[in-house]
Scaffold this active site. Structure first.
Site, PDB file in Angstrom:
ATOM      1  N   CYS A 121      -4.591  46.427   1.386  1.00 38.65           N
ATOM      2  CA  CYS A 121      -3.809  45.932   2.525  1.00 38.65           C
ATOM      3  C   CYS A 121      -2.427  46.586   2.555  1.00 38.65           C
ATOM      4  O   CYS A 121      -1.949  47.087   1.539  1.00 38.65           O
ATOM      5  CB  CYS A 121      -3.677  44.408   2.471  1.00 38.65           C
ATOM      6  SG  CYS A 121      -2.286  43.839   1.465  1.00 38.65           S
ATOM      7  N   HIS A 174      -2.159  40.469   4.091  1.00 39.36           N
ATOM      8  CA  HIS A 174      -2.940  40.542   2.858  1.00 39.36           C
ATOM      9  C   HIS A 174      -4.175  39.639   2.917  1.00 39.36           C
ATOM     10  O   HIS A 174      -5.285  40.067   2.576  1.00 39.36           O
ATOM     11  CB  HIS A 174      -2.083  40.161   1.646  1.00 39.36           C
ATOM     12  CG  HIS A 174      -2.895  39.975   0.408  1.00 39.36           C
ATOM     13  ND1 HIS A 174      -3.279  41.030  -0.393  1.00 39.36           N
ATOM     14  CD2 HIS A 174      -3.455  38.857  -0.131  1.00 39.36           C
ATOM     15  CE1 HIS A 174      -4.032  40.560  -1.379  1.00 39.36           C
ATOM     16  NE2 HIS A 174      -4.155  39.241  -1.246  1.00 39.36           N
ATOM     17  N   ASP A 229     -14.259  29.347  21.381  1.00 36.77           N
ATOM     18  CA  ASP A 229     -15.025  28.110  21.207  1.00 36.77           C
ATOM     19  C   ASP A 229     -15.084  27.389  22.549  1.00 36.77           C
ATOM     20  O   ASP A 229     -14.550  27.873  23.548  1.00 36.77           O
ATOM     21  CB  ASP A 229     -14.381  27.254  20.111  1.00 36.77           C
ATOM     22  CG  ASP A 229     -12.994  26.792  20.514  1.00 36.77           C
ATOM     23  OD1 ASP A 229     -12.495  27.220  21.578  1.00 36.77           O
ATOM     24  OD2 ASP A 229     -12.394  26.018  19.762  1.00 36.77           O
ATOM     25  N   ASP A 282     -15.537  31.549  10.628  1.00 38.78           N
ATOM     26  CA  ASP A 282     -14.134  31.577  11.047  1.00 38.78           C
ATOM     27  C   ASP A 282     -13.416  30.431  10.379  1.00 38.78           C
ATOM     28  O   ASP A 282     -14.040  29.433   9.995  1.00 38.78           O
ATOM     29  CB  ASP A 282     -14.009  31.364  12.559  1.00 38.78           C
ATOM     30  CG  ASP A 282     -14.153  29.893  12.926  1.00 38.78           C
ATOM     31  OD1 ASP A 282     -15.275  29.372  12.855  1.00 38.78           O
ATOM     32  OD2 ASP A 282     -13.123  29.246  13.239  1.00 38.78           O
ATOM     33  N   CYS A 333       0.119  45.203  -0.154  1.00 39.94           N
ATOM     34  CA  CYS A 333      -0.086  45.622  -1.552  1.00 39.94           C
ATOM     35  C   CYS A 333       0.079  47.125  -1.733  1.00 39.94           C
ATOM     36  O   CYS A 333       0.686  47.562  -2.711  1.00 39.94           O
ATOM     37  CB  CYS A 333      -1.460  45.173  -2.040  1.00 39.94           C
ATOM     38  SG  CYS A 333      -1.575  43.379  -2.211  1.00 39.94           S
ATOM     39  N   CYS A 359      -5.697  46.098  -4.078  1.00 39.40           N
ATOM     40  CA  CYS A 359      -5.945  45.677  -2.685  1.00 39.40           C
ATOM     41  C   CYS A 359      -5.485  46.769  -1.713  1.00 39.40           C
ATOM     42  O   CYS A 359      -4.411  47.330  -1.862  1.00 39.40           O
ATOM     43  CB  CYS A 359      -5.201  44.374  -2.398  1.00 39.40           C
ATOM     44  SG  CYS A 359      -5.238  43.890  -0.668  1.00 39.40           S
TER      45      CYS A 359
END
Lengths: 572, 416
Positions: B310, B339, B91, B270, B313, B308
């Site tokens: 990830c 996650h 930014d 974002d 998980c 999930c």
């Protein structure tokens, strides 16, 4: 290895039968899981070696992929007391053949899990233990843990190795002879309890999923700092059992037969020795009026107050080591016991101590707690054994908070290199901070596969594609900005450096045992044993914690209210 | 930058694009996790990459303070400094100047603020913001804009918008003469508060400058305005912004905001929300957030979400062990952060797949049924999606709830 053990449990073999009861030795711990049919039924740990400490069931700062990728992490020790916050303890609800591994995310083919009731590094004063309980600490207060409960928890969660309950007092030392007598009697009875065979009804509930489970039992050597008490406890392990005691453990003739190794916790010994020493000093000089401790922490604490406020923190400000007094205590316990079983020491504070314990006692395994704690306060370890020639006195690591690292783009340790580096004279540090590599696979979430992105498909390669090491400058930045990633990287690094230290110890013992004593002496002289670098780091850690940690906004507000220039930088 | 739209939704304004930058390809729409100070909280860049994340955000304001430009310069830029080999966005630093420092004064020259180190008055000009971002070396850099809170009213809003346009010109000039145009891409930030007329004027001026900018961000939102106003401003912008430029909605991170914005034609977003909330023990799921601090999870041996992908998980990490450790051990924060980043990526990835398959309206309906079916659909989402031709209430008797409708697990009562 030519002959793998056929029976399950812990097998310890000394590679070179030691000529003496005490003194350095090389060995191997092989652990075979009952009825194991997986690819890797054995976990093998060469000794002298390390075990990794945990807090609330995790290796602090490490996600599960990180603890698996750190090759140095093999034997992991779990204090159970924090799970007593719930009744029944939640891990006991987990099912399967290796419930503790499953619950905590350790891999049965890779990790050996040992379990004790108490956190072995917690020296806080506690209510006294009772005839039938140990006082344990949980976030919801002090709990009483009985030997019967302990046995049932052990059989429920099925750790590979368990430390029998031990009556170690954490009340205000010193301890009377009567207290020590009680302590060794209870420790004896509680060891007997965990060795008892299960009753048939117990078997049907606790061993439903793994009928072959039997814990490997380690005993903590009781007797505190009293030579006669230590001797009495050790001797009791060798005395033939009779009467009702023999009835309870029919498979063994004396308790030592059921024990797979001996463990020594240094924290209670140091506390006790320290109390005795202070008492003798107090007796010689009149009491001086001590300043009373601050009642509430001042929110505007400045750098000058940092050192004072450190003592309020649970940050193991080092207890004086008393190692010279500890050595004979340990030897007393081992005087008559078989030399063929592993000896474990918990809560060493320096590699110097480690070397002394190997030299004069012949300890086989040491916890990595001190090295892990160094990561908490921003220290990256950097030492090797044997010590490098010349160079004067060195620190064991770097306080990466120090401004001299702002522009230091070298890897975390000077004595090691990253896998990608070409300074071939140095050994590689395999940790994920020194030798990170491109992940071999990645997740896809929809229309981001290579067929859409047009990026080259990552070749399946068995060799890692290494990346440059993380730098001291980056870690310095992360520490000063209070970023947790700093500690993840440092934990992996420090455990790996300690593992390399043990591996060099083994190398020297196997290749040049005659130079051992000289190299120990040289190491002790070459590296600063007072570990000033840790003290400095603790102060820096505290400064950043005050500036950026919890409660920071309140402190900043207080500062602004005083009329100082407040730019109120919110660093989230 | 190469930017190609590869698929469009037949009903809504959602689209899938391929954005090629100096550090690889990022498929859009995407959510960008925030690495404020050159690290995603608690993770290593290798972990983030393994999650399938190809674009993250660093904050210029923070990096300029620490480690400082000299360090970044010597390190060879922020990518090398933090070991991140994929795409990076910074930014301009303007937002933090206003939100974090209470003495900032905006002048035509730039933002005047008290240096956090010395207290000395310091000026951040548009030229300087760009040159700082050049040193950081991100693939996408943002113009310095004159930020006012979205709740501000009166002439200040118009003034800020006009100034943001003038500052864009200065940023473009600075960027053009830097010689970095091949590797770094400048985005404009559309301002104008909640006033449709101001937004239109800003859009018109900034679109005129399209040859100098690689993409457009929609700024001045997510500051506590009504959700019903929020989506209308987004829609107004996406309706006007050129097709062939990526559109980035700043500070958006709730799952329902993301899917609505995608339907309205947004490509990037974002927010610190998914990573910050993880540290407080909140795990995001397709059925709504789970507050793992609550004692109802203490004995639950199920993972956060059985389906999930990830690491947390798939490893079977139970809600019980997370409950045991959350806010006590950083490792629990890491597990939930891993996650939540994957959850955000899944919301966007499933959206992309649905757009390509021509099934995006169905995806929206399924998403809302799963996420809000039990408590009721936020009214603003229903309205927003109606504006692009999707009626969430078709074939359902779901309730409608007014207000922001953001879902939260506050108590042990009922639920998942």
């Amino acid at each position: 290895m030519s002959s793998l053990p056929v029976t399950s449990g812990l097998h310890f073999s000394l590679l070179t039968p030691p000529s003496a009861r005490f003194g350095p030795r090389l060995g191997t711990v092989v652990f075979k899981r009952p009825g194991c049919t997986t690819d890797q039924p054995f976990v093998t740990i060469p000794t002298p070696g390390l075990l990794t400490a945990t807090s609330r069931g995790v290796v602090p700062h490490l996600s599960r992929d990180h603890h698996r990728k750190t090759q140095a992490i093999k034997w992991v020790h779990i204090p159970f007391e924090t799970f007593l916050e719930h009744n029944p303890p939640v891990p006991t609800l987990q099912t399967g053949k290796t419930p503790l591994h499953t619950f905590l995310g350790f891999n049965p083919g890779q990790h050996l899990l040992s379990m004790s009731a108490r956190d072995l590094y917690d020296g806080r004063e506690m209510p006294p233990n009772g005839k039938d309980h140990v006082s344990v600490y949980s976030l919801r207060g002090v709990r009483k843990l009985s030997p019967a409960q302990w046995r049932s928890y052990v059989y429920s969660v099925k750790p590979d190795i368990v430390m029998a309950l031990s009556d170690t007092p954490f009340t205000d030392p010193p301890y009377s002879q009567k207290r020590l007598t009680k302590s060794i009697e209870r420790s004896f009875a509680w060891l007997l309890n965990v060795l008892c065979s299960l009753s048939e009804p117990e078997k049907s509930t606790l061993l439903k999923e793994e009928p072959h489970y039997k814990p490997t039992v380690l005993v903590h050597m009781s007797g505190m700092t009293s030579i006669p008490a230590r001797r009495a406890f050790a001797d009791s392990l060798l005395e033939p059992l009779f009467g009702p005691e023999a009835e309870q453990v029919k498979h063994i003739k004396y308790l030592d037969e059921g024990v797979s190794g001996y463990s020594f916790d240094l924290v209670p010994l140091r506390l006790s020795l320290d109390a005795a020493e202070k008492k003798s000093i107090d007796a010689m000089s009149p009491p001086s009026s001590l300043p009373s401790p601050a009642e509430t922490p001042d929110p505007t604490t400045t750098a000058l107050d940092v050192e004072a406020s450190l003592s309020q923190l649970n940050l193991d400000s080092t207890i004086p080591p008393h190692i010279e007094q500890i050595l004979p205590l340990l030897k007393t316990s081992l005087e008559r016991l078989p030399t063929t079983k592993p000896r474990i020491v918990n809560s060493t504070q320096t590699p110097h101590e480690t070397l002394r314990l190997i030299s004069s006692v012949g300890i086989d395994l040491f916890d990595a707690h001190w090295a892990q704690r160094a990561s908490d306060i921003g220290v990256s370890l950097d030492f090797v054994f044997p010590a490098p020639q010349g160079e004067g006195r060195k620190d064991l690591g770097h306080n990466l908070y120090h401004d001299k690292y702002t522009y230091d783009f070298s890897p975390l340790a000077s004595s090691f290199r990253g896998a990608i580096d070409t300074e071939f004279t140095k050994p590689i540090c395999q940790c994920l901070a020194c030798s990170p590599s491109v992940p071999p696979t990645r997740l896809y979430h929809g229309v981001d596969e290579e067929s859409y992105s047009g990026e080259p498909v990552m070749p399946l390669s068995s060799t890692p594609r290494y990346k440059p090491s993380f730098t001291r400058a980056y870690l310095h930045h992360l520490l000063h900005t209070h970023e947790m990633s700093a500690h993840s990287l440092l934990v992996m690094h420090n455990i790996s450096i300690l593992d390399a230290f043990f591996s060099s110890i083994r190398k020297l013992l196997s290749e040049k045992p005659e130079s051992w004593d000289a190299e120990v002496k040289r190491f002790i002289e070459a590296y600063d044993e007072d570990m000033v670098v840790l003290d400095e780091a603790r102060v820096s850690w505290k400064e950043v914690e005050l500036a950026r940690g919890k409660g920071r906004l309140a402190r900043e507000k207080a500062k602004q209210d005083e009329g100082t220039l407040g730019t109120a930088v919110e660093l989230e | 930058m190469q930017f190609e739209v590869i698929a469009k939704c037949h009903t809504t304004k959602a689209r899938v694009s391929r954005m090629t930058l100096a550090h690889g390809v990022t498929m859009l729409p995407t959510f960008m996790p925030v690495a404020t100070q050159a690290a995603i909280k608690g993770l290593t860049p290798e972990q983030v990459e393994s999650l399938g994340v190809t674009l993250i955000l660093n904050n210029t304001y923070h990096l300029n303070l620490r480690p400082g430009l000299k360090v970044l310069n010597e390190a060879g830029g922020a990518h090398k400094f933090q070991g991140w080999h994929r795409n990076l966005l910074t930014d301009s630093g303007g937002f933090q100047l206003v939100s974090l420092s209470k003495f900032t004064t905006i002048t035509e020259e730039g933002a005047l603020f008290a240096s956090p180190f010395t207290g000395e008055p310091t000026m951040l000009t548009p030229e300087e913001s760009i040159s700082i971002q050049h040193t950081i070396g991100a693939d996408i850099i943002m113009q310095l804009d004159d930020v006012v809170s979205s709740l501000t009213t009166g002439p200040r809003v118009g003034e800020a918008m006009e100034r943001s346009v003038r500052w864009l010109d200065r940023c473009i000039t600075q960027h053009e003469r830097s010689g970095k145009k091949d590797t770094q891409n400048l985005f404009a930030i559309v301002q104008g508060g909640l006033d449709p007329e101001l937004r239109d004027r800003c859009l018109e001026e900034m679109i005129k400058r399209r040859d100098g900018v690689a993409g457009y961000a929609i700024g001045g939102l997510s500051g506590g305005e009504e959700k019903d106003t929020f989506w209308r401003v987004i829609k107004q912008c996406t309706d006007k912004l050129p097709e062939e430029r990526p559109r980035y909605s700043m500070g958006i991170g709730f799952a329902e905001d993301l899917v609505v914005c995608v339907a309205l034609g947004v490509d990037m977003a974002d927010c610190v929300f998914p990573t910050r909330t993880a540290r407080f023990g909140v795990a995001l799921t397709h059925k709504g957030p789970l507050n793992l601090k609550l004692s109802k999870h203490s004995k639950d041996l199920r993972p956060i979400d059985e389906s999930c992908p990830c690491p947390t998980c798939t490893d079977g990490t139970s809600r019980a062990i997370l409950h045991h450790n959350v806010t006590h051990e950083t490792a629990a924060a890491h597990a939930i952060t891993l996650h939540n980043i994957v959850f955000q990526a899944q919301v966007m990835g499933r959206g992309r797949a649905a757009i390509v398959e021509g099934a995006f309206p169905d995806y929206l309906r399924t998403f809302f049924a799963n996420y809000f079916g039990d408590v009721g659909y936020p009214e603003w989402c229903v309205n927003a999606l109606r504006s692009v031709g999707v009626d969430l209430l078709e074939n359902t008797d779901a309730k409608i709830i007014p207000g922001s409708g953001a879902k939260w697990e506050y108590s042990n009562a009922a639920g998942n």
